[in-house]
Design a protein around this motif. Sequence first.
Motif, mmCIF file in Angstrom:
data_model
loop_
_atom_site.group_PDB
_atom_site.id
_atom_site.type_symbol
_atom_site.label_atom_id
_atom_site.label_comp_id
_atom_site.label_asym_id
_atom_site.label_seq_id
_atom_site.Cartn_x
_atom_site.Cartn_y
_atom_site.Cartn_z
ATOM 1 N N GLY A 34 18.184 -12.957 -5.565
ATOM 2 C CA GLY A 34 17.793 -14.165 -4.850
ATOM 3 C C GLY A 34 18.703 -15.320 -5.222
ATOM 4 O O GLY A 34 19.276 -15.355 -6.316
ATOM 5 N N TRP A 35 18.861 -16.233 -4.294
ATOM 6 C CA TRP A 35 19.540 -17.499 -4.563
ATOM 7 C C TRP A 35 18.501 -18.608 -4.452
ATOM 8 O O TRP A 35 17.748 -18.659 -3.467
ATOM 9 C CB TRP A 35 20.670 -17.755 -3.569
ATOM 10 C CG TRP A 35 21.913 -16.980 -3.840
ATOM 11 C CD1 TRP A 35 22.293 -15.799 -3.285
ATOM 12 C CD2 TRP A 35 22.963 -17.349 -4.746
ATOM 13 N NE1 TRP A 35 23.504 -15.405 -3.783
ATOM 14 C CE2 TRP A 35 23.942 -16.340 -4.679
ATOM 15 C CE3 TRP A 35 23.171 -18.438 -5.596
ATOM 16 C CZ2 TRP A 35 25.109 -16.376 -5.438
ATOM 17 C CZ3 TRP A 35 24.338 -18.482 -6.349
ATOM 18 C CH2 TRP A 35 25.289 -17.459 -6.264
ATOM 19 N N PHE A 36 18.488 -19.465 -5.433
ATOM 20 C CA PHE A 36 17.572 -20.593 -5.475
ATOM 21 C C PHE A 36 18.384 -21.876 -5.593
ATOM 22 O O PHE A 36 19.561 -21.847 -5.945
ATOM 23 C CB PHE A 36 16.645 -20.485 -6.699
ATOM 24 C CG PHE A 36 15.670 -19.348 -6.643
ATOM 25 C CD1 PHE A 36 16.085 -18.038 -6.845
ATOM 26 C CD2 PHE A 36 14.331 -19.572 -6.401
ATOM 27 C CE1 PHE A 36 15.198 -16.979 -6.793
ATOM 28 C CE2 PHE A 36 13.413 -18.527 -6.357
ATOM 29 C CZ PHE A 36 13.856 -17.221 -6.560
ATOM 30 N N ARG A 44 12.461 -26.447 -7.784
ATOM 31 C CA ARG A 44 13.348 -25.363 -7.385
ATOM 32 C C ARG A 44 12.741 -24.612 -6.210
ATOM 33 O O ARG A 44 11.531 -24.372 -6.170
ATOM 34 C CB ARG A 44 13.560 -24.418 -8.565
ATOM 35 C CG ARG A 44 14.561 -23.310 -8.317
ATOM 36 C CD ARG A 44 14.845 -22.573 -9.604
ATOM 37 N NE ARG A 44 13.641 -21.921 -10.134
ATOM 38 C CZ ARG A 44 13.562 -21.414 -11.355
ATOM 39 N NH1 ARG A 44 14.581 -21.515 -12.177
ATOM 40 N NH2 ARG A 44 12.445 -20.830 -11.748
ATOM 41 N N GLU A 45 13.575 -24.222 -5.264
ATOM 42 C CA GLU A 45 13.108 -23.480 -4.102
ATOM 43 C C GLU A 45 14.007 -22.280 -3.862
ATOM 44 O O GLU A 45 15.203 -22.310 -4.168
ATOM 45 C CB GLU A 45 13.093 -24.358 -2.846
ATOM 46 C CG GLU A 45 14.458 -24.819 -2.384
ATOM 47 C CD GLU A 45 14.441 -25.458 -1.010
ATOM 48 O OE1 GLU A 45 13.424 -25.355 -0.283
ATOM 49 O OE2 GLU A 45 15.461 -26.076 -0.647
ATOM 50 N N ILE A 46 13.421 -21.268 -3.297
ATOM 51 C CA ILE A 46 14.230 -20.114 -2.936
ATOM 52 C C ILE A 46 14.997 -20.438 -1.655
ATOM 53 O O ILE A 46 14.461 -21.070 -0.743
ATOM 54 C CB ILE A 46 13.375 -18.845 -2.780
ATOM 55 C CG1 ILE A 46 14.271 -17.627 -2.584
ATOM 56 C CG2 ILE A 46 12.349 -19.005 -1.668
ATOM 57 C CD1 ILE A 46 13.569 -16.304 -2.776
ATOM 58 N N ALA A 49 17.167 -14.289 -0.142
ATOM 59 C CA ALA A 49 16.955 -13.129 -0.991
ATOM 60 C C ALA A 49 17.417 -11.890 -0.252
ATOM 61 O O ALA A 49 17.415 -11.845 0.990
ATOM 62 C CB ALA A 49 15.485 -13.007 -1.382
ATOM 63 N N LEU A 107 10.657 -12.845 -3.401
ATOM 64 C CA LEU A 107 10.722 -14.298 -3.282
ATOM 65 C C LEU A 107 10.357 -15.007 -4.581
ATOM 66 O O LEU A 107 10.507 -16.225 -4.675
ATOM 67 C CB LEU A 107 9.785 -14.767 -2.172
ATOM 68 C CG LEU A 107 10.015 -14.124 -0.796
ATOM 69 C CD1 LEU A 107 9.151 -14.812 0.249
ATOM 70 C CD2 LEU A 107 11.476 -14.158 -0.398
ATOM 71 N N GLU A 108 9.896 -14.259 -5.584
ATOM 72 C CA GLU A 108 9.480 -14.883 -6.834
ATOM 73 C C GLU A 108 9.525 -13.858 -7.955
ATOM 74 O O GLU A 108 9.887 -12.707 -7.740
ATOM 75 C CB GLU A 108 8.073 -15.444 -6.687
ATOM 76 C CG GLU A 108 7.035 -14.394 -6.302
ATOM 77 C CD GLU A 108 5.679 -14.996 -6.021
ATOM 78 O OE1 GLU A 108 5.552 -16.233 -6.093
ATOM 79 O OE2 GLU A 108 4.748 -14.235 -5.738
ATOM 80 N N TYR A 110 11.457 -13.526 -10.577
ATOM 81 C CA TYR A 110 12.740 -12.992 -11.000
ATOM 82 C C TYR A 110 12.857 -13.049 -12.516
ATOM 83 O O TYR A 110 12.466 -14.034 -13.141
ATOM 84 C CB TYR A 110 13.879 -13.775 -10.354
ATOM 85 C CG TYR A 110 14.147 -13.338 -8.943
ATOM 86 C CD1 TYR A 110 13.439 -13.881 -7.873
ATOM 87 C CD2 TYR A 110 15.099 -12.354 -8.674
ATOM 88 C CE1 TYR A 110 13.680 -13.458 -6.580
ATOM 89 C CE2 TYR A 110 15.346 -11.938 -7.380
ATOM 90 C CZ TYR A 110 14.631 -12.484 -6.333
ATOM 91 O OH TYR A 110 14.869 -12.066 -5.055
ATOM 92 N N TRP A 113 18.364 -14.841 -14.710
ATOM 93 C CA TRP A 113 18.883 -16.015 -14.029
ATOM 94 C C TRP A 113 20.300 -16.338 -14.477
ATOM 95 O O TRP A 113 20.634 -16.184 -15.657
ATOM 96 C CB TRP A 113 17.989 -17.213 -14.316
ATOM 97 C CG TRP A 113 16.634 -17.082 -13.694
ATOM 98 C CD1 TRP A 113 15.562 -16.406 -14.197
ATOM 99 C CD2 TRP A 113 16.221 -17.622 -12.440
ATOM 100 N NE1 TRP A 113 14.503 -16.493 -13.326
ATOM 101 C CE2 TRP A 113 14.887 -17.241 -12.237
ATOM 102 C CE3 TRP A 113 16.844 -18.398 -11.461
ATOM 103 C CZ2 TRP A 113 14.161 -17.599 -11.091
ATOM 104 C CZ3 TRP A 113 16.131 -18.758 -10.335
ATOM 105 C CH2 TRP A 113 14.803 -18.366 -10.156
#
Length: 123
Positions: A34-36, A44-46, A49, A107-108, A110, A113
């Motif tokens: 995923g990229w956030f 922070r938001e996604i 993914a 979506l969550e 993870y 990082w």
Amino acid sequence: VQLQASGGGLVQAGESLSLSCVMVGRTLSRYAVGWFRQAAGKEREIVAAIGRGSGGTYYVDSVKDRFTISRADARNTAYLHMTRVKPEDTAVYYCAARFASPKDVLLEDYAHWGQGTLVTVSS
């Protein structure tokens, strides 16, 4: 597991920019990615993914049709290609990875990082 994100910088609105995320120490093909992003003063938001292999993708509405997430497992690298960027895309961008079942788009939650790379879009 280490994730090394790079590619951020200063760009003008309407231009393109590509971010890279290299996984070190593990085989990326076994992970969903995923990229956030986190803008100053915001949570922070996604952003996007991608599942394992040729699995599905997810994009937050604000970047649909402008950003593309992809992966090159042979290079242990994931990408976020950003086009027609806007000032509101200015943020620190993070890549993240999680060991996942095939095709899962996460979506969550993870586990791993990267260090973040700053993208600044001028108007």
